[in-house]
Every structure is written in C-alpha cells, then in structure tokens.
Write an enzyme that holds these catalytic residues in place. Structure first.
Site, mmCIF file in Angstrom:
data_model
loop_
_atom_site.group_PDB
_atom_site.id
_atom_site.type_symbol
_atom_site.label_atom_id
_atom_site.label_comp_id
_atom_site.label_asym_id
_atom_site.label_seq_id
_atom_site.Cartn_x
_atom_site.Cartn_y
_atom_site.Cartn_z
ATOM 1 C CD GLU A 140 12.268 25.591 -8.930
ATOM 2 O OE1 GLU A 140 11.243 26.127 -9.417
ATOM 3 O OE2 GLU A 140 12.202 24.733 -8.034
ATOM 4 C CG HIS A 143 8.400 24.497 -12.573
ATOM 5 N ND1 HIS A 143 7.254 23.770 -12.772
ATOM 6 C CD2 HIS A 143 8.985 23.994 -11.439
ATOM 7 C CE1 HIS A 143 7.137 22.852 -11.812
ATOM 8 N NE2 HIS A 143 8.170 22.965 -11.002
#
Length: 295
Positions: A140, A143
């Site tokens: 994450e 990202h």
C-alpha cells in the site's frame, strides 16, 4: 481493490448527477467543440471530486477509525511500521486506520502522496503474521509513493471525457430521430429533452462500464508494480508469503460464474477484464521471475 471500487462508484455518481443537472437545465454544448469542452470539464471534474473525497468515502464506507494515539501493542506496531516504510520512500507519514472486518484486506488512498491514508482490516491483523502484514503494508505504501491514485484520476478523467462526449452525441442523434427533426433542426436541437436525458444517462452507464476495462487494466498493471515495490522494501519472500496467505484464506467455495468474483481470481473468463487485481497466481509468478522488480 476497495479504493478502486469506491473511486469508480463515486466518479460514476458524480458524472450522472452532472448529466441530470445539465439535461434538466437545458445546458448543452452548442457545437461539437463546445460539447467536447463541456465533456472535458465534467469528465475531469467527476474524477477529481472522487479523488478529493476518497479518504472520507473510504473511512465512512468501512467504518474505519484513524489511530490518533496507539492504544495497544498492535496499534503501536502498525503505526511504527507505516512510519518506517514512509520514511524509506520519502513520503509524509500517512494517516493510519483500522476497520473491523473478518476479511484480510488493506487499502491506501488520498489526493496527494503527502496527504494519504493507509487502512487495514482487523482480519488482516488477526490472521497474518507480522512479516506478511508488513509486506501488505509495504504494498500500500508503494501505491502512495508511485502516485497511483493521481495517475488513475488523470486516466479516469480522459475516459470520462470520451464517455460523456460520445454518449451525448449519440443521445442527440437518437432524440432527434425519434422526434422526427429535419437535418437543419437536428443541428440546433437535441429533440425531445426527456428522450435526450434518458438516452444520455443510459449510454453513459453502458459506455462507462465498457470503459472500465481500460481503468481495470491499468489497476492490474499498477498492482504488479506495487508488489514489486513491497518486495524492494521488505523482501521478495515476504510479499510472496503474503500473497500465498491470501490465496489459502480465500479459497473459493463458489462454482461456475461466481468464482470470477473471488479475490484469488482463478477464473480465466471474460470477467477477468473487469478485475481490479490480477489473479494471485500471476502476481506470485511475477515476483518470482522478477518481471517488475527492475522497472
């Protein structure tokens, strides 16, 4: 996947609201050029409204609670893990949230790299080892560091623009045809306004669904890069172990068509075009081969 679904749903809702307002007020492009400008304004407007609302929408949809002060050892570990990884990729400390859900899941969202959110489910913290959870968090964080949400917004804005433009051109043609307008009248009229409004809404939904094939392809492509980013942060084996844990945790019980909706993505049918994440087996193979590690 949740951040992508919420982004697309919010984006579609904004587009439809704009479309209804324009149809009811009679505000339409007076020419092809005017229509293109209007489509661009509302197409990108819908995408950026979705982006700006992404953190609020995501937290509200899952009932997530932002950790202001860690209340226990697990929360302390989570916050410090996010902090350490954020420092490694040179981004500001994201907000960290936990939400109650039995599923193993996590997502990152936010309008900017330095104003982001990382949220994890209680199911992830309960069912994954620290090493596996660390890899998911690194995925994450990657990202965010890669700016995937902003890039997705720009892509969605372009897609929206063409969806609105083509839908309204076709809706005008349909409305004029059903209203029996002549060629001269057609250039200055959209025909029956009710027919025009209904046709444009239906066409926007249909073309929006078809256009999602493009955005879902991009999402799958960025997932491979986020996996590679995680491997660089915490090690390839940890990310592979996390994906294998997901695979065993979500072994599908459904048969036939329902299998396409399972997180492990084993089905190799047409529905894979609409998946935001690649099948887990493909992600594991990409990590093992190092396909995206040097990109």
């Amino acid at each position: 996947m949740m951040r992508i679904v919420l982004f697309l749903l919010t984006n579609l809702a904004v587009m439809l609201v704009f479309g209804i307002i324009l149809s009811l007020t009679g505000i339409q492009g007076s020419s092809v050029q005017g229509l293109m400008i209007m489509a661009g304004l509302f197409g990108f407007g819908g995408a950026f409204v979705s982006l700006l609302m992404s953190k609020w929408m995501a937290l509200r949809s899952v009932g997530g609670q932002v950790i202001e002060q860690p209340a226990n050892e697990v929360e302390h570990w989570l916050v410090e893990t996010v902090r350490s990884q954020a420092e490694q990729v040179n981004i500001a400390m994201p907000q960290v949230a936990i939400y109650a859900a039995p599923d193993i899941n996590a997502f990152a969202t936010g309008a900017r790299r330095n104003a982001s959110l990382v949220a994890v489910s209680s199911g992830l913290l309960d069912n994954m080892s620290r090493a596996e959870a660390e890899a998911v968090i690194a995925h994450e964080i990657s990202h965010i560091a890669n700016g995937d949400m902003v890039t997705m917004t720009l892509l969605q804005g372009i897609v929206n623009t063409f969806v609105i433009f083509i839908s309204r051109l076709l809706a005008q043609a349909v409305s004029s045809f059903l209203s029996g307008n002549s060629d001269e009248e057609e250039s200055n009229s959209s025909g029956n306004p009710i027919v025009y409004m209904v046709a444009s809404m239906v066409l926007e939904i249909v073309f929006g669904i078809l256009a999602s094939i493009i955005t879902m392809w991009f999402s799958r492509y960025r997932e491979f890069h986020a996996d590679a980013g995680s491997a660089k942060l915490v090690g390839r084996e940890k990310m592979i172990a996390a994906l294998q844990r997901l695979k065993t945790s979500y072994e599908p019980q459904e048969e036939g068509g329902m299998m396409a909706f399972c997180i492990n993505g084993k089905s190799k049918t047409f529905s894979e075009l609409f998946m935001s994440h690649p099948p887990l087996d493909k992600r594991i193979e990409a990590l093992r081969s190092g396909q995206y590690l040097n990109k």
